[in-house]
Each structure stands twice: as C-alpha cells, then as structure tokens.
Design a protein around this motif. Structure first.
Motif, short mmCIF file in Angstrom:
data_model
loop_
_atom_site.label_atom_id
_atom_site.label_comp_id
_atom_site.label_asym_id
_atom_site.label_seq_id
_atom_site.Cartn_x
_atom_site.Cartn_y
_atom_site.Cartn_z
N GLY A 106 -12.14 1.87 0.79
CA GLY A 106 -11.17 1.94 1.87
C GLY A 106 -11.43 3.02 2.89
O GLY A 106 -10.75 3.08 3.92
N PRO A 235 0.16 3.17 -3.96
CA PRO A 235 0.15 1.93 -3.17
C PRO A 235 0.63 0.75 -4.01
O PRO A 235 0.38 0.70 -5.22
N ALA A 237 -0.41 -2.20 -4.07
CA ALA A 237 -1.50 -3.14 -4.33
C ALA A 237 -2.80 -2.36 -4.22
O ALA A 237 -2.80 -1.20 -3.81
N PRO A 238 -3.94 -2.97 -4.55
CA PRO A 238 -5.21 -2.25 -4.44
C PRO A 238 -5.47 -1.74 -3.03
O PRO A 238 -5.15 -2.42 -2.04
N VAL A 239 -6.06 -0.56 -2.93
CA VAL A 239 -6.42 0.01 -1.64
C VAL A 239 -7.66 -0.71 -1.11
O VAL A 239 -8.68 -0.78 -1.81
N VAL A 240 -7.56 -1.22 0.10
CA VAL A 240 -8.69 -1.93 0.69
C VAL A 240 -9.16 -1.32 2.00
O VAL A 240 -10.30 -1.54 2.41
N SER A 242 -8.17 2.26 4.73
CA SER A 242 -7.28 3.34 5.16
C SER A 242 -6.98 3.28 6.65
O SER A 242 -6.19 4.09 7.16
N HIS A 276 1.44 1.66 1.97
CA HIS A 276 1.44 0.21 2.21
C HIS A 276 0.28 -0.18 3.13
O HIS A 276 -0.41 -1.17 2.88
N CYS A 278 -2.59 1.06 3.47
CA CYS A 278 -3.89 1.10 2.80
C CYS A 278 -4.18 -0.18 2.01
O CYS A 278 -5.33 -0.41 1.62
N THR A 279 -3.17 -1.00 1.80
CA THR A 279 -3.36 -2.25 1.05
C THR A 279 -3.57 -3.45 1.98
O THR A 279 -3.75 -4.57 1.51
#
Length: 302
Positions: A106, A235, A237-240, A242, A276, A278-279
């Motif tokens: 991310g 977060p 959900a997974p960070v994908v 930034s 949020h 970051c997801t």
C-alpha cells in the motif's frame, strides 16, 4: 448570488495515473509487466478532500484551475458524479497530473508533472473572496496558485485549514500555509522530531490545532500547547493503498470540527476515515460515509 456552502476546497484538482509495482523502491530494469493494468483516474488532494467532505454530508464547493483537456474532463466528471460543486477556471498549461507507483503493502511514490502550472497563475480575487465568504470554512491545498490566495482569504475572516503533506519542517514553500491556517495537518513521514515542528507551527502562526499523521502509529495532536497521541485504527479490510488516507483524515476531522466536536473526537474521526481509505484501491474514488464513520466511532475499538 453565490450559494452558501459548508467548506470551500481551494486547489488540488487533478488526475493520477496509478501503477501497481512489485516493490518500492523499484529496482532498475529495462521493463516490467504490469498485470494489474495501468489506470488513469481523476483525484488529487483537493478532489479527495472534497469527496470525503461530501460523503460525510457537508455542502462542499471546489475551486481550481483546469485545462481544456481529457484530464480536465475526468475531473469535471468526478465532481458531477458525486454532486460536488466545482468552479473550474481556465488553465492554459493543462490540468495537474501525476503518476502514482503503488507497492503491494500500500505504500506509494508519487511523480508530479510540474509543467501544468505557470508562475503567474492566480485565482481572480473577486471570485475567491465571494466563494470564501459564502463558506463556513476554507481548506487550502498547497498546490499553485493557492499561496498567492492566502492574504485575501485571511482578510475574509473565514477559518482556514491546510495540509502540508510530507513537509520536512524546513522547506520555505510550506511556511505561508503553515502560518496562515487555523488548523494545520501534516504527515510525520519526513520529520525527525514531529513535536518540535508542530510546536514551531503553533508558535509562529495562527494554528489553534496542529495534527501530524503517522500512519500505523496513529497521529499527534497539539492543542493549546498540549501534545497528545491519537491511536491508530485497525482498517476494516486489507490495506491495499495509502493514497488519499491523509485527505480522508482531514475531511473527517473537519466534519467533526464543523459539528462542534472537541479536537480529540475530530482526530478519532480522522483516524477512522484514514484507515478506511487505505482499504480502497487507488483506481476507485470512494470515501467513508457519515453513518459508517459514526458507527465505528461509537464502538470500543473502531
């Protein structure tokens, strides 16, 4: 007569080309195969702040210079889709654009095209003054030509905020923004001593509150000489990616501030919105809504 708004966002409209790379720094090579695709979408710092404010139910107006080009069309379409009022003044040099390299964890590296601005660019004073006085608050990005607008904005008496992004605490370009705003956001990423820089901002300028975001370590909040730590939020959900997390933090903090919440509560809102963001993949323009923000803020561990 100009319609009243909650927040005028000044500057920071543009287009990003998003490329997901295998790692950062990217090792030197002749070529890379990008299986996830290379996508261009509207959304730079001003766009994302405006989007975040609008998603939280605030009446938002965005003012910037845009080119008569495909990038400008993307920015106009984004605002139209989300119901964000946009005053787009002609920019012969073209709409701002950047390339974002996004790592699997991310992290992001942004490459900005500085040819999309001219030294003499200015916002017409009459239009700037009219839109500012019709707003409860003005958020000023550090893109050109916002620095030249600061004296006019201060004359209006409307409260100002700004985001210095990854300022190192020394670059003189950022200082007029830091010293003119009532609320200052910045990232701690390039700071060896965040507290020292935050206190200098408060001592030399007008800031009632200074916020330094520190990613997974949360944020620092300086109010009335007292420094506190704002915990990071897990977060949902997974960070994908930034990209846009700082803009989301600023938008949610401003939502709380305009709702009359204390600074600590505003910062908690910011941490939730930033987590949020970051997801959300960089190819999408999506911000947390008011209901989701308040629901998470009401929980024991948002």
């Amino acid at each position: 007569m100009t319609r009243r708004s909650d927040v005028l966002v000044l500057g920071g409209a543009g287009v990003d080309t998003v490329i997901h790379v295998p790692e950062l720094p990217l090792p030197l090579a002749d070529s890379y195969m990008i299986d996830s695709g290379i996508r261009t979408r509207a959304g730079q710092t001003g766009d994302f702040v405006a989007l975040g404010l609008t998603a939280l139910g605030l009446d938002t107006h965005h003012l910037d210079l845009l080119g008569d080009d495909p990038e400008g069309d993307l920015v106009r379409a984004l605002h139209h889709e989300h119901g964000i009022a946009l005053t787009a003044l002609p920019q012969p040099a073209g709409t701002k654009r950047a390339v974002n390299l996004v790592a699997p964890d991310g992290r992001r590296l942004s490459l900005y095209d500085t040819t999309r601005a001219r030294p003499g660019d200015r916002f017409p004073e009459a239009a700037l003054r009219e839109l500012a006085t019709a707003s409860r608050h003005v958020h000023v990005t550090i893109t050109q030509p916002c620095a030249a607008a600061l004296p006019v904005l201060r004359e209006t008496g409307v409260p100002l905020s700004t985001d210095l992004h990854d300022w190192d605490g020394e670059n003189p370009y950022h200082e007029p923004f830091a010293h003119a705003a009532d609320l200052v956001f910045l990232s701690a990423a390039a700071l060896t001593d965040p507290e020292r820089t935050m206190r200098r901002i408060a001592e030399r300028g007008r800031a009632e509150a200074v916020v330094a975001t520190a990613g997974a370590e949360g944020a620092y909040l300086l109010v009335s000489g007292e420094l506190s730590r704002i915990p990071a939020v897990t977060p949902p959900a997974p960070v994908v990616d930034s990209n846009g997390a700082g803009d989301a933090f600023a938008a949610a903090f401003l939502y709380g501030r305009l709702a009359g919440e204390p600074p600590e509560r505003c910062a908690r809102y910011g941490a939730i919105a930033g987590a949020h963001a970051c997801t959300v993949p960089a190819t999408r323009a999506e911000a947390i809504g008011r209901a989701a923000l308040l629901a998470r803020a009401a929980g024991p561990n948002p």
